[in-house]
Scaffold this motif. Structure first.
Motif, PDB file in Angstrom:
ATOM      1  N   LYS A 177      -0.238  -7.737  14.349  1.00 15.83           N
ATOM      2  CA  LYS A 177      -0.970  -6.470  14.395  1.00 15.83           C
ATOM      3  C   LYS A 177      -0.137  -5.305  13.889  1.00 15.83           C
ATOM      4  O   LYS A 177      -0.639  -4.185  13.761  1.00 15.83           O
ATOM      5  CB  LYS A 177      -1.441  -6.200  15.823  1.00 15.83           C
ATOM      6  CG  LYS A 177      -2.474  -7.212  16.333  1.00 15.83           C
ATOM      7  CD  LYS A 177      -2.940  -6.859  17.740  1.00 15.83           C
ATOM      8  CE  LYS A 177      -3.987  -7.854  18.227  1.00 15.83           C
ATOM      9  NZ  LYS A 177      -4.465  -7.533  19.597  1.00 15.83           N
ATOM     10  N   ALA A 178       1.135  -5.534  13.604  1.00 17.87           N
ATOM     11  CA  ALA A 178       2.018  -4.480  13.109  1.00 17.87           C
ATOM     12  C   ALA A 178       1.764  -4.239  11.631  1.00 17.87           C
ATOM     13  O   ALA A 178       1.190  -5.068  10.920  1.00 17.87           O
ATOM     14  CB  ALA A 178       3.471  -4.859  13.352  1.00 17.87           C
ATOM     15  N   THR A 179       2.187  -3.083  11.144  1.00 17.24           N
ATOM     16  CA  THR A 179       2.052  -2.788   9.719  1.00 17.24           C
ATOM     17  C   THR A 179       3.037  -3.590   8.893  1.00 17.24           C
ATOM     18  O   THR A 179       2.814  -3.831   7.714  1.00 17.24           O
ATOM     19  CB  THR A 179       2.279  -1.285   9.454  1.00 17.24           C
ATOM     20  OG1 THR A 179       3.582  -0.921   9.924  1.00 17.24           O
ATOM     21  CG2 THR A 179       1.230  -0.442  10.162  1.00 17.24           C
TER      22      THR A 179
ATOM     23  N   VAL B 267       5.945 -13.994  -0.394  1.00 23.27           N
ATOM     24  CA  VAL B 267       5.245 -12.818   0.116  1.00 23.27           C
ATOM     25  C   VAL B 267       4.100 -13.263   1.017  1.00 23.27           C
ATOM     26  O   VAL B 267       3.207 -14.000   0.599  1.00 23.27           O
ATOM     27  CB  VAL B 267       4.709 -11.949  -1.037  1.00 23.27           C
ATOM     28  CG1 VAL B 267       3.860 -10.802  -0.499  1.00 23.27           C
ATOM     29  CG2 VAL B 267       5.869 -11.411  -1.874  1.00 23.27           C
ATOM     30  N   GLU B 268       4.128 -12.782   2.256  1.00 23.82           N
ATOM     31  CA  GLU B 268       3.102 -13.147   3.233  1.00 23.82           C
ATOM     32  C   GLU B 268       2.033 -12.071   3.360  1.00 23.82           C
ATOM     33  O   GLU B 268       0.841 -12.367   3.487  1.00 23.82           O
ATOM     34  CB  GLU B 268       3.752 -13.382   4.600  1.00 23.82           C
ATOM     35  CG  GLU B 268       2.792 -13.803   5.699  1.00 23.82           C
ATOM     36  CD  GLU B 268       2.222 -15.188   5.484  1.00 23.82           C
ATOM     37  OE1 GLU B 268       1.075 -15.427   5.910  1.00 23.82           O
ATOM     38  OE2 GLU B 268       2.917 -16.033   4.870  1.00 23.82           O
ATOM     39  N   ALA B 269       2.451 -10.791   3.330  1.00 25.82           N
ATOM     40  CA  ALA B 269       1.498  -9.700   3.504  1.00 25.82           C
ATOM     41  C   ALA B 269       2.041  -8.444   2.846  1.00 25.82           C
ATOM     42  O   ALA B 269       3.261  -8.242   2.763  1.00 25.82           O
ATOM     43  CB  ALA B 269       1.219  -9.447   4.981  1.00 25.82           C
ATOM     44  N   VAL B 270       1.117  -7.591   2.372  1.00 23.09           N
ATOM     45  CA  VAL B 270       1.479  -6.322   1.730  1.00 23.09           C
ATOM     46  C   VAL B 270       0.735  -5.197   2.432  1.00 23.09           C
ATOM     47  O   VAL B 270      -0.481  -5.286   2.645  1.00 23.09           O
ATOM     48  CB  VAL B 270       1.115  -6.325   0.230  1.00 23.09           C
ATOM     49  CG1 VAL B 270       1.391  -4.950  -0.387  1.00 23.09           C
ATOM     50  CG2 VAL B 270       1.887  -7.407  -0.506  1.00 23.09           C
ATOM     51  N   ASN B 271       1.459  -4.150   2.811  1.00 26.12           N
ATOM     52  CA  ASN B 271       0.835  -2.963   3.384  1.00 26.12           C
ATOM     53  C   ASN B 271       1.120  -1.791   2.462  1.00 26.12           C
ATOM     54  O   ASN B 271       2.236  -1.267   2.438  1.00 26.12           O
ATOM     55  CB  ASN B 271       1.374  -2.694   4.799  1.00 26.12           C
ATOM     56  CG  ASN B 271       0.594  -1.608   5.518  1.00 26.12           C
ATOM     57  OD1 ASN B 271       0.470  -0.490   5.017  1.00 26.12           O
ATOM     58  ND2 ASN B 271       0.060  -1.930   6.684  1.00 26.12           N
ATOM     59  N   ASP B 272       0.113  -1.390   1.693  1.00 25.38           N
ATOM     60  CA  ASP B 272       0.302  -0.315   0.711  1.00 25.38           C
ATOM     61  C   ASP B 272       0.585   1.022   1.380  1.00 25.38           C
ATOM     62  O   ASP B 272       1.347   1.835   0.856  1.00 25.38           O
ATOM     63  CB  ASP B 272      -0.942  -0.208  -0.170  1.00 25.38           C
ATOM     64  CG  ASP B 272      -1.154  -1.439  -1.036  1.00 25.38           C
ATOM     65  OD1 ASP B 272      -0.295  -1.712  -1.892  1.00 25.38           O
ATOM     66  OD2 ASP B 272      -2.162  -2.129  -0.869  1.00 25.38           O
TER      67      ASP B 272
END
Length: 210
Positions: free
Chosen positions: A148-150, A131-136
């Motif tokens: 810069k994307a979600t 997992v690199e990034a999480v966007n709740d």
């Protein structure tokens, strides 16, 4: 043993203890603040979370509060208790939180079948997706930096109602990339199941949540 050596070892042990006690960075990022609930407060929130007659919105708020507990044991219990909720919306949120707490999401592939009926090349394999990034807000977990994307457009899973959609380009050998994609549905319990396609074959797939 010199006093300096003793102090150095003591400091190292103290730092290790603090790191173990501290909530994971991802849990902290998903909470406005971490809560140190009393036993009675924890018990009341947990009871509300599993009460079959409770309003789903109240259950959702109770779950979010418990997931911001300073205690990792309480957070883990909240995930397992919430998975029994009668509300599909509550279970959907629990699914996403369970996945977003993991450092590596592991996909267990079963016996796959290619279009010509032969066995899939990657049958009975476990695929690791860090997992690199999480966007709740977007309900997205990226497996490569999203910039810069979600959400990273070619390396992600997306929350879709009672389940997830996986779309992740993976390097399966020294030179070739293939796309793992498909839908998985969550109902109850500690796993999410579905079928995923990879390199011309379809595989039954399972992800363990906790």
């Amino acid at each position: 043993m010199t006093r300096l050596t003793i102090m150095t070892r003591f400091t190292a042990l103290l730092i290790a203890a603090l790191l173990l006690a501290a909530p994971p960075l991802r849990a902290q990022a998903q909470c406005a603040q971490m809560n140190d609930f009393t036993r009675d407060e924890t018990r009341q929130l947990m009871s509300l979370l599993v009460a079959p007659e409770a309003d789903p919105l109240d259950q959702l708020f109770a779950f979010e509060d418990l997931m911001c507990s300073v205690s990792p044991v309480v957070r883990n219990m909240a995930l397992k208790a919430g998975a029994t909720s009668g509300s599909a919306d509550v279970r959907s949120q629990i699914l996403f939180r369970a996945l977003s707490q993991q450092q590596i999401i592991r996909v267990e592939l079963g016996e796959g079948r290619a279009g010509d009926g032969t066995a899939g090349e990657y049958s009975n394999r476990i695929l690791n997706m860090p997992v690199e990034a999480v966007n709740d807000v977007a309900g997205c977990i990226s497996f490569q930096p999203p910039g810069k994307a979600t959400c990273n457009q070619t390396h992600h899973l997306m929350l879709m109602g009672p389940g997830i959609r996986v779309f992740n380009r993976m390097k399966m050998d020294s030179s070739r990339w293939y796309t793992l994609n498909g839908d998985m549905t969550y109902s109850f319990g500690d796993t999410i199941d579905g079928e995923l396609s990879l390199k011309g074959a379809v595989y039954p797939a399972t992800i363990r949540l906790f």
